[in-house]
Design a protein around this motif. Structure first.
Motif, PDB file in Angstrom:
ATOM      1  N   ILE A 114       0.826  -1.210   0.000  1.00  0.00           N
ATOM      2  CA  ILE A 114       0.000   0.000   0.000  1.00  0.00           C
ATOM      3  C   ILE A 114       0.859   1.259   0.000  1.00  0.00           C
ATOM      4  N   GLY A 115       1.918   1.295   0.778  1.00  0.00           N
ATOM      5  CA  GLY A 115       2.795   2.469   0.815  1.00  0.00           C
ATOM      6  C   GLY A 115       3.390   2.794  -0.541  1.00  0.00           C
ATOM      7  N   PHE A 116       3.755   1.787  -1.298  1.00  0.00           N
ATOM      8  CA  PHE A 116       4.283   1.977  -2.648  1.00  0.00           C
ATOM      9  C   PHE A 116       3.253   2.699  -3.517  1.00  0.00           C
ATOM     10  N   PHE A 122      -1.923   6.961  -5.540  1.00  0.00           N
ATOM     11  CA  PHE A 122      -3.151   6.191  -5.367  1.00  0.00           C
ATOM     12  C   PHE A 122      -3.747   6.452  -3.986  1.00  0.00           C
ATOM     13  N   THR A 123      -5.072   6.357  -3.909  1.00  0.00           N
ATOM     14  CA  THR A 123      -5.803   6.599  -2.671  1.00  0.00           C
ATOM     15  C   THR A 123      -6.642   5.364  -2.342  1.00  0.00           C
ATOM     16  N   PRO A 124      -6.582   4.882  -1.101  1.00  0.00           N
ATOM     17  CA  PRO A 124      -7.450   3.757  -0.712  1.00  0.00           C
ATOM     18  C   PRO A 124      -8.910   4.188  -0.743  1.00  0.00           C
ATOM     19  N   VAL A 125      -9.771   3.325  -1.260  1.00  0.00           N
ATOM     20  CA  VAL A 125     -11.187   3.659  -1.347  1.00  0.00           C
ATOM     21  C   VAL A 125     -12.085   2.635  -0.668  1.00  0.00           C
ATOM     22  N   ARG A 126     -11.531   1.614  -0.162  1.00  0.00           N
ATOM     23  CA  ARG A 126     -12.328   0.554   0.438  1.00  0.00           C
ATOM     24  C   ARG A 126     -11.484  -0.160   1.478  1.00  0.00           C
ATOM     25  N   GLY A 133      -6.436 -15.493  -1.098  1.00  0.00           N
ATOM     26  CA  GLY A 133      -6.036 -15.736   0.278  1.00  0.00           C
ATOM     27  C   GLY A 133      -5.131 -14.671   0.881  1.00  0.00           C
ATOM     28  N   LEU A 134      -4.860 -13.589   0.147  1.00  0.00           N
ATOM     29  CA  LEU A 134      -3.986 -12.515   0.624  1.00  0.00           C
ATOM     30  C   LEU A 134      -4.784 -11.230   0.826  1.00  0.00           C
ATOM     31  N   SER A 135      -4.430 -10.474   1.858  1.00  0.00           N
ATOM     32  CA  SER A 135      -5.096  -9.220   2.162  1.00  0.00           C
ATOM     33  C   SER A 135      -4.757  -8.154   1.118  1.00  0.00           C
ATOM     34  N   HIS A 136      -5.784  -7.491   0.582  1.00  0.00           N
ATOM     35  CA  HIS A 136      -5.659  -6.449  -0.431  1.00  0.00           C
ATOM     36  C   HIS A 136      -6.521  -5.251  -0.039  1.00  0.00           C
ATOM     37  N   ARG A 137      -6.277  -4.147  -0.703  1.00  0.00           N
ATOM     38  CA  ARG A 137      -7.105  -2.945  -0.530  1.00  0.00           C
ATOM     39  C   ARG A 137      -7.286  -2.286  -1.884  1.00  0.00           C
TER      40      ARG A 137
END
Length: 143
Positions: A114-116, A122-126, A133-137
Motif C-alpha cells: 500500500i505504501g508503494f 493512489f488513494t485507498p477507497v475501500r 487468500g492474501l489481504s488487499h485494498r
C-alpha cells in the motif's frame, strides 16, 4: 552503488507471454504460494502489458492493465525490488490510461504494498478484502 540497467517495453500478450509467465510464476506462485489456476485467469489477451528486461532478454518485472484502467498482476523479481522497476511499470500503464482518456486507474494492492501505491498517487477507497487468500485494498488514482 551498483548501476542496474533495465528496459521497459509495452507489449501485446502474444509478445509478453513468455516473459510475463516467468516473472509471475516466480513471484506469485513460487514466492507467495498462489495457486497457478488462480494466477492464470484467462484475461491476459485483452490487457495491455508492460515487461521490464535486464540485459537484452532477462525478464525482471511485469504488469497488466484492462481497458477500464484496472491495473494488476504487478510483479518484480526480488533482487530487482527497490530499483524503480515497479514505479516505472506503474507510470507506463498510467500513461497508457491517459492516452486512452480514462478518468482514473484502479487496482487492488496487497497490504504490504500500500505504501508503494500511496507514493505513486493512489488513494485507498475501500477496506480490506481477500484475493487468492492474501489481504488487499482497493485503490484509485485520478488522471
Amino acid at each position: 552503488m551498483t548501476l542496474r540497467a533495465w528496459t521497459l517495453r509495452q507489449l501485446s500478450w502474444d509478445e509478453a507471454e513468455p516473459a510475463s509467465r516467468s516473472v509471475r510464476h516466480a513471484v506469485f506462485v513460487e514466492e507467495q504460494g498462489i495457486a497457478a489456476e488462480l494466477e492464470w485467469d484467462g484475461c491476459d489477451a485483452s490487457c495491455t502489458h508492460v515487461v521490464v528486461f535486464a540485459q537484452p532478454e532477462l525478464p525482471i518485472g511485469t504488469a497488466r492493465m484492462f481497458s477500464d484502467g484496472h491495473i494488476g498482476r504487478m510483479a518484480v523479481l526480488r533482487p530487482w525490488r527497490g530499483c524503480g522497476v515497479g514505479g516505472a511499470m506503474l507510470e507506463a500503464l498510467v500513461g497508457s490510461a491517459r492516452d486512452r482518456a480514462l478518468a482514473e486507474v484502479w487496482l487492488t494492492a496487497q497490504t504490504p504494498a500500500i505504501g508503494f501505491y500511496l507514493a505513486h498517487g493512489f488513494t485507498p477507497v475501500r477496506g480490506e478484502l481477500l484475493e487468492a487468500g492474501l489481504s488487499h485494498r482497493k485503490m484509485t488514482r485520478k488522471l
